[in-house]
Design an enzyme around this catalytic site. Structure first.
Site, short mmCIF file in Angstrom:
data_model
loop_
_atom_site.label_atom_id
_atom_site.label_comp_id
_atom_site.label_asym_id
_atom_site.label_seq_id
_atom_site.Cartn_x
_atom_site.Cartn_y
_atom_site.Cartn_z
N THR A 104 -8.72 3.20 12.53
CA THR A 104 -9.13 4.00 13.68
C THR A 104 -10.56 3.70 14.12
OG1 THR A 104 -7.68 5.76 12.89
CG2 THR A 104 -9.23 6.33 14.62
N GLY A 153 -11.33 7.78 6.92
CA GLY A 153 -12.49 8.61 7.19
C GLY A 153 -13.72 7.90 7.69
N LYS A 208 0.87 -1.18 0.00
CA LYS A 208 0.00 0.00 0.00
C LYS A 208 0.90 1.22 0.00
CE LYS A 208 -3.12 2.78 2.72
NZ LYS A 208 -3.69 3.04 4.06
#
Length: 271
Positions: free
Chosen positions: A223, A201, A113
């Site tokens: 997160t 997000g 990534k």
């Protein structure tokens, strides 16, 4: 739109997520940072049903420090596809060096990534440096999943370079704001011939479901799970959301209308 996105595909086997020629059942990709410890990382990853797990090469121990916990003990490569990332890099040169280190540590592993941060406040990617690094990595034999802004033109550039997947942000990293621009995300999805994975997000299950309903191939998150009050339970919720959103996309939602439409037929009613 890539073949594996087609909503008319009705069998589980034919609806696999295909990245760099490899098929995956799960469309939920998870991170390994921000958890309390590797045991919680393992439990949350298993609860999420993830097959692809990403980790920061520059921050995670893969055996370099023999006296510290090893990620490979918690998430063994024979069970999970490891996705080394270039978190913490701010230039193409740094990212290239990090990817080559990952390939060395993981015995020739080519799936990476790519993320190059350009601003410390928003953590938005530096797309100019990212484009430069992606071009070199692809030529060097890497399968590049690239983190980028939600710009449809950039997504096409990365696809043209030969990237294995494009990973547009939904909102700033760790913000939990959810998808802020459905239009640009839909433009990327509708024109892509490689997998589109929403990255960054997501805050809760409805955000993940919406990404899948819009036609994205998958969602990567860290997160939203790791900082939840109960990370393992949130991982389960995200798994369900991804599956429900994907099923809804394949089923095809009804059109939006301004006025009501009777649920029961009115023709032939008894006078």
């Amino acid at each position: 739109m890539n073949a594996q996105l087609h909503p008319d595909t009705h069998t589980d086997n034919s609806d696999a997520l295909v990245i760099a020629g490899r098929a995956f059942r799960s469309r939920l990709l998870t991170g390994t940072g921000k958890f309390r410890d590797l045991d919680e990382t393992r439990r949350a990853t298993e609860a999420a049903g993830s097959e692809i797990v990403t980790f920061a090469v520059r921050r995670m121990n893969l055996g370099q420090q023999a006296d510290e916990p090893n990620l490979l003990d918690a998430l063994p490569p024979e069970r999970f596809t490891l996705l080394p990332n270039t978190a913490g890099c701010h230039s193409a040169e740094e990212a290239l060096r990090t990817c080559r280190l990952a390939r060395e540590l993981l015995d020739g592993h080519s799936l990476v990534k790519l993320e190059i941060i350009g601003d410390q406040k928003t953590l938005f990617p530096d797309v100019i440096e990212t484009l430069a690094a992606a071009e070199v990595l692809v030529k060097d034999g890497f399968d590049v999943m690239v983190y980028t802004t939600d710009d449809p033109l950039l997504a096409k550039r990365f696809e043209a370079l030969g990237c294995a997947a494009v990973m547009p942000l939904a909102a700033p990293i760790g913000s939990g704001l959810g998808i802020q621009n459905r239009y640009t995300l839909m433009e990327i999805v509708e024109n892509a011939k490689i997998p589109v994975i929403v990255d960054a997000g997501v805050g809760t299950a409805s955000d993940a479901a919406l990404a899948m309903e819009l036609g994205c191939d998958g969602v990567l998150m860290n997160t939203a799970i790791a900082h939840a009050r109960d990370p393992v339970l949130m991982a389960q919720a995200m798994k369900c959301a991804i599956e429900a959103g994907r099923a809804a996309f394949r089923a095809g939602r009804i059109p939006r209308k301004r006025h009501a439409s009777a649920s029961s037929p009115v023709d032939g009613m008894i006078a």
